[in-house]
Write a protein that holds these residues in place. Structure first.
Motif, PDB file in Angstrom:
ATOM      1  N   ARG A 112       0.832  -1.205   0.000  1.00  0.00           N
ATOM      2  CA  ARG A 112       0.000   0.000   0.000  1.00  0.00           C
ATOM      3  C   ARG A 112       0.865   1.254   0.000  1.00  0.00           C
ATOM      4  O   ARG A 112       0.545   2.239  -0.660  1.00  0.00           O
ATOM      5  CB  ARG A 112      -0.940   0.007   1.200  1.00  0.00           C
ATOM      6  CG  ARG A 112      -2.056  -1.009   1.050  1.00  0.00           C
ATOM      7  CD  ARG A 112      -3.002  -0.972   2.208  1.00  0.00           C
ATOM      8  NE  ARG A 112      -4.015  -1.999   2.048  1.00  0.00           N
ATOM      9  CZ  ARG A 112      -4.744  -2.458   3.021  1.00  0.00           C
ATOM     10  NH1 ARG A 112      -4.601  -1.960   4.243  1.00  0.00           N
ATOM     11  NH2 ARG A 112      -5.637  -3.398   2.816  1.00  0.00           N
ATOM     12  N   GLN A 128       2.078   1.767  -3.445  1.00  0.00           N
ATOM     13  CA  GLN A 128       1.006   2.271  -4.303  1.00  0.00           C
ATOM     14  C   GLN A 128       0.797   3.759  -4.080  1.00  0.00           C
ATOM     15  O   GLN A 128       0.622   4.522  -5.036  1.00  0.00           O
ATOM     16  CB  GLN A 128      -0.305   1.527  -4.019  1.00  0.00           C
ATOM     17  CG  GLN A 128      -0.378   0.156  -4.646  1.00  0.00           C
ATOM     18  CD  GLN A 128      -1.742  -0.476  -4.401  1.00  0.00           C
ATOM     19  OE1 GLN A 128      -2.389  -0.214  -3.406  1.00  0.00           O
ATOM     20  NE2 GLN A 128      -2.158  -1.325  -5.321  1.00  0.00           N
ATOM     21  N   ARG A 129       0.827   4.198  -2.842  1.00  0.00           N
ATOM     22  CA  ARG A 129       0.667   5.618  -2.543  1.00  0.00           C
ATOM     23  C   ARG A 129       1.826   6.418  -3.122  1.00  0.00           C
ATOM     24  O   ARG A 129       1.621   7.489  -3.674  1.00  0.00           O
ATOM     25  CB  ARG A 129       0.585   5.842  -1.030  1.00  0.00           C
ATOM     26  CG  ARG A 129      -0.768   5.531  -0.430  1.00  0.00           C
ATOM     27  CD  ARG A 129      -0.878   6.098   0.959  1.00  0.00           C
ATOM     28  NE  ARG A 129       0.192   5.654   1.824  1.00  0.00           N
ATOM     29  CZ  ARG A 129       0.077   4.763   2.771  1.00  0.00           C
ATOM     30  NH1 ARG A 129      -1.070   4.237   3.025  1.00  0.00           N
ATOM     31  NH2 ARG A 129       1.105   4.417   3.493  1.00  0.00           N
ATOM     32  N   GLU A 130       3.038   5.883  -2.977  1.00  0.00           N
ATOM     33  CA  GLU A 130       4.194   6.599  -3.510  1.00  0.00           C
ATOM     34  C   GLU A 130       4.127   6.682  -5.035  1.00  0.00           C
ATOM     35  O   GLU A 130       4.415   7.724  -5.616  1.00  0.00           O
ATOM     36  CB  GLU A 130       5.485   5.910  -3.064  1.00  0.00           C
ATOM     37  CG  GLU A 130       5.779   6.089  -1.596  1.00  0.00           C
ATOM     38  CD  GLU A 130       6.981   5.305  -1.121  1.00  0.00           C
ATOM     39  OE1 GLU A 130       7.309   5.415   0.053  1.00  0.00           O
ATOM     40  OE2 GLU A 130       7.593   4.576  -1.939  1.00  0.00           O
ATOM     41  N   SER A 131       3.735   5.595  -5.670  1.00  0.00           N
ATOM     42  CA  SER A 131       3.650   5.639  -7.138  1.00  0.00           C
ATOM     43  C   SER A 131       2.506   6.571  -7.569  1.00  0.00           C
ATOM     44  O   SER A 131       2.613   7.241  -8.585  1.00  0.00           O
ATOM     45  CB  SER A 131       3.464   4.231  -7.704  1.00  0.00           C
ATOM     46  OG  SER A 131       2.210   3.699  -7.336  1.00  0.00           O
ATOM     47  N   ALA A 132       1.442   6.631  -6.804  1.00  0.00           N
ATOM     48  CA  ALA A 132       0.342   7.549  -7.121  1.00  0.00           C
ATOM     49  C   ALA A 132       0.797   8.997  -6.937  1.00  0.00           C
ATOM     50  O   ALA A 132       0.420   9.874  -7.707  1.00  0.00           O
ATOM     51  CB  ALA A 132      -0.868   7.254  -6.248  1.00  0.00           C
ATOM     52  N   ASN A 133       1.628   9.228  -5.940  1.00  0.00           N
ATOM     53  CA  ASN A 133       2.139  10.575  -5.715  1.00  0.00           C
ATOM     54  C   ASN A 133       3.070  11.015  -6.845  1.00  0.00           C
ATOM     55  O   ASN A 133       3.109  12.171  -7.216  1.00  0.00           O
ATOM     56  CB  ASN A 133       2.876  10.667  -4.376  1.00  0.00           C
ATOM     57  CG  ASN A 133       1.904  10.646  -3.208  1.00  0.00           C
ATOM     58  OD1 ASN A 133       0.722  10.943  -3.372  1.00  0.00           O
ATOM     59  ND2 ASN A 133       2.383  10.281  -2.029  1.00  0.00           N
ATOM     60  N   ARG A 175       2.872  10.023  -9.939  1.00  0.00           N
ATOM     61  CA  ARG A 175       2.047  10.242 -11.143  1.00  0.00           C
ATOM     62  C   ARG A 175       1.290  11.564 -11.042  1.00  0.00           C
ATOM     63  O   ARG A 175       1.013  12.211 -12.025  1.00  0.00           O
ATOM     64  CB  ARG A 175       1.046   9.104 -11.323  1.00  0.00           C
ATOM     65  CG  ARG A 175       1.701   7.836 -11.779  1.00  0.00           C
ATOM     66  CD  ARG A 175       0.624   6.822 -12.054  1.00  0.00           C
ATOM     67  NE  ARG A 175       1.124   5.530 -11.638  1.00  0.00           N
ATOM     68  CZ  ARG A 175       0.394   4.554 -11.157  1.00  0.00           C
ATOM     69  NH1 ARG A 175      -0.879   4.698 -11.023  1.00  0.00           N
ATOM     70  NH2 ARG A 175       0.937   3.426 -10.807  1.00  0.00           N
ATOM     71  N   GLY A 176       0.879  11.877  -9.787  1.00  0.00           N
ATOM     72  CA  GLY A 176       0.021  13.053  -9.596  1.00  0.00           C
ATOM     73  C   GLY A 176       0.803  14.292  -9.505  1.00  0.00           C
ATOM     74  O   GLY A 176       1.134  15.105 -10.200  1.00  0.00           O
TER      75      GLY A 176
END
Length: 146
Positions: free
Chosen positions: A135, A138-143, A145-146
């Protein structure tokens, strides 16, 4: 009538400002909650690592104890075999050795249950740590991308 357009623009700008301030407040609150969750998960990760370390140490100690007991049982069996058939006193000794062996075997079987439980809890703890790590990634990869 020329004044309506600038007033409407001013009202729209004020409404947009209120909206932005509201969103900022919500985001600050969410950040605080996420920081708290991150600290909590860091604490849990440390505890899981401690439990894993202690479980591993316990497993190693149990293995050494089992080997030591097995060595002692083997030595006792060779002593019993060496003095077998000498008399009633030797038969009493043989009965004592059998009781000790049964007690040792009983203790080993009890420890096996405990070791099995420790291993099961260790597996659960490792699964929790893996899920947390997944998790977090996933948060780091979402950060990123965003």
């Amino acid at each position: 009538m020329d004044w309506i357009l600038p007033v409407a623009g001013l009202i729209a700008a004020l409404a947009f400002l209120v909206l932005v301030i509201g969103i900022v407040l919500v985001l600050v609150s969410v950040k605080k909650n996420l920081d708290y969750v991150a600290k909590t998960l860091d604490g849990i990760e440390g505890q899981v690592q401690g439990i894993t370390r202690e479980s591993t140490d316990l497993l190693h100690k149990a293995n050494r104890l089992t080997e030591d007991i097995q060595d002692k049982v083997d030595r006792l069996n060779s002593v019993v075999d060496g003095v077998k058939g000498i008399g009633d006193s030797i038969q009493d000794l043989d009965g004592s050795v059998d009781r000790v062996t049964n007690s040792i075997a009983h203790n080993i079987s009890q420890n096996e249950d405990k070791i099995s439980q420790v291993i099961q809890w260790s597996n659960v703890a490792m699964e929790i740590a893996d899920k947390w790590q997944y998790r977090k990634q996933q948060r780091e990869s979402a950060n990123y991308r965003g």
